[in-house]
Write a protein that holds these residues in place. Structure first.
Motif, PDB file in Angstrom:
ATOM      1  N   ILE A  53       3.263   9.466 -10.171  1.00 29.79           N
ATOM      2  CA  ILE A  53       2.444   9.654 -11.375  1.00 29.79           C
ATOM      3  C   ILE A  53       1.861  11.052 -11.400  1.00 29.79           C
ATOM      4  O   ILE A  53       1.857  11.722 -12.443  1.00 29.79           O
ATOM      5  CB  ILE A  53       1.338   8.582 -11.456  1.00 29.79           C
ATOM      6  N   GLN A  54       1.384  11.526 -10.253  1.00 29.48           N
ATOM      7  CA  GLN A  54       0.802  12.871 -10.170  1.00 29.48           C
ATOM      8  C   GLN A  54       1.851  13.927 -10.499  1.00 29.48           C
ATOM      9  O   GLN A  54       1.586  14.851 -11.256  1.00 29.48           O
ATOM     10  CB  GLN A  54       0.220  13.118  -8.769  1.00 29.48           C
ATOM     11  N   VAL A  55       3.071  13.768  -9.935  1.00 31.05           N
ATOM     12  CA  VAL A  55       4.156  14.706 -10.214  1.00 31.05           C
ATOM     13  C   VAL A  55       4.508  14.660 -11.696  1.00 31.05           C
ATOM     14  O   VAL A  55       4.701  15.708 -12.335  1.00 31.05           O
ATOM     15  CB  VAL A  55       5.386  14.390  -9.331  1.00 31.05           C
ATOM     16  N   ASP A  56       4.581  13.461 -12.252  1.00 32.29           N
ATOM     17  CA  ASP A  56       4.901  13.297 -13.670  1.00 32.29           C
ATOM     18  C   ASP A  56       3.828  13.945 -14.544  1.00 32.29           C
ATOM     19  O   ASP A  56       4.150  14.634 -15.521  1.00 32.29           O
ATOM     20  CB  ASP A  56       5.046  11.816 -14.001  1.00 32.29           C
ATOM     21  N   ASP A  57       2.565  13.736 -14.201  1.00 30.78           N
ATOM     22  CA  ASP A  57       1.477  14.356 -14.956  1.00 30.78           C
ATOM     23  C   ASP A  57       1.531  15.874 -14.862  1.00 30.78           C
ATOM     24  O   ASP A  57       1.354  16.570 -15.875  1.00 30.78           O
ATOM     25  CB  ASP A  57       0.118  13.857 -14.448  1.00 30.78           C
ATOM     26  N   ASP A  58       1.782  16.396 -13.662  1.00 32.38           N
ATOM     27  CA  ASP A  58       1.898  17.842 -13.492  1.00 32.38           C
ATOM     28  C   ASP A  58       3.028  18.395 -14.342  1.00 32.38           C
ATOM     29  O   ASP A  58       2.876  19.429 -15.006  1.00 32.38           O
ATOM     30  CB  ASP A  58       2.129  18.204 -12.025  1.00 32.38           C
ATOM     31  N   CYS A  77       0.835  -1.211   0.000  1.00 34.91           N
ATOM     32  CA  CYS A  77       0.000   0.000   0.000  1.00 34.91           C
ATOM     33  C   CYS A  77       0.866   1.256   0.000  1.00 34.91           C
ATOM     34  O   CYS A  77       0.568   2.220  -0.718  1.00 34.91           O
ATOM     35  CB  CYS A  77      -0.952  -0.004   1.190  1.00 34.91           C
ATOM     36  N   GLU A  78       1.928   1.251   0.795  1.00 30.57           N
ATOM     37  CA  GLU A  78       2.836   2.393   0.816  1.00 30.57           C
ATOM     38  C   GLU A  78       3.490   2.589  -0.547  1.00 30.57           C
ATOM     39  O   GLU A  78       3.601   3.723  -1.033  1.00 30.57           O
ATOM     40  CB  GLU A  78       3.917   2.191   1.882  1.00 30.57           C
ATOM     41  N   MET A  79       3.918   1.489  -1.165  1.00 31.78           N
ATOM     42  CA  MET A  79       4.522   1.581  -2.492  1.00 31.78           C
ATOM     43  C   MET A  79       3.508   2.114  -3.498  1.00 31.78           C
ATOM     44  O   MET A  79       3.854   2.911  -4.381  1.00 31.78           O
ATOM     45  CB  MET A  79       5.051   0.210  -2.928  1.00 31.78           C
ATOM     46  N   GLY A  80       2.266   1.696  -3.370  1.00 39.51           N
ATOM     47  CA  GLY A  80       1.216   2.195  -4.252  1.00 39.51           C
ATOM     48  C   GLY A  80       1.016   3.684  -4.089  1.00 39.51           C
ATOM     49  O   GLY A  80       0.846   4.416  -5.078  1.00 39.51           O
ATOM     50  N   GLU A  81       1.047   4.161  -2.850  1.00 43.43           N
ATOM     51  CA  GLU A  81       0.909   5.600  -2.596  1.00 43.43           C
ATOM     52  C   GLU A  81       2.075   6.368  -3.201  1.00 43.43           C
ATOM     53  O   GLU A  81       1.895   7.437  -3.796  1.00 43.43           O
ATOM     54  CB  GLU A  81       0.804   5.874  -1.092  1.00 43.43           C
ATOM     55  N   VAL A  82       3.297   5.832  -3.040  1.00 44.58           N
ATOM     56  CA  VAL A  82       4.471   6.486  -3.612  1.00 44.58           C
ATOM     57  C   VAL A  82       4.343   6.542  -5.135  1.00 44.58           C
ATOM     58  O   VAL A  82       4.615   7.579  -5.758  1.00 44.58           O
ATOM     59  CB  VAL A  82       5.767   5.753  -3.193  1.00 44.58           C
TER      60      VAL A  82
END
Length: 112
Positions: free
Chosen positions: A68-73, A58-63
């Motif tokens: 992904i969010q940073v990459d998309d931004d 779960c932690e790895m999924g959050e990371v």
């Protein structure tokens, strides 16, 4: 007399067998409790290990989600900058074109 002796013998044998069955049942129940304890401990240890692995996943999924969010931004910022540069390039080309036209018109007006 033989018949009565046989019946007494069978009654005694049934009493012995019932006591034997009772003791065997108690012994098996006691063993089940003893045998179940190590299995229960192993099961609990495995459950804890699985729970910790699930937490790690779960932690790895959050990371990964944050990455992904940073990459998309970053991608959207690059796209926005590219669109701005394309628009600026188009406007500069238009200005250059107008400048060339006015320069050529000015040259044509000059006497040879």
């Amino acid at each position: 007399e033989l018949w009565m002796s046989l019946e007494e013998h069978q009654d005694a044998l049934e009493l012995i067998m019932s006591k034997y069955r009772k003791q065997m049942l108690q012994l098996l129940q006691g063993r089940k409790g003893e045998d179940a304890e190590p299995v229960l401990e192993v099961h609990q240890a495995n459950s804890l290990e699985i729970a910790s692995e699930i937490d790690r996943i779960c932690e790895m999924g959050e990371v990964m989600k944050k990455a992904i969010q940073v990459d998309d931004d970053q991608f959207f910022k690059v796209q926005e900058k590219l669109a701005q540069l394309e628009l600026e390039n188009k406007e500069l080309r238009e200005l250059l074109s107008m400048s060339k036209e006015s320069f050529e018109v000015g040259r044509e007006d000059l006497p040879d």
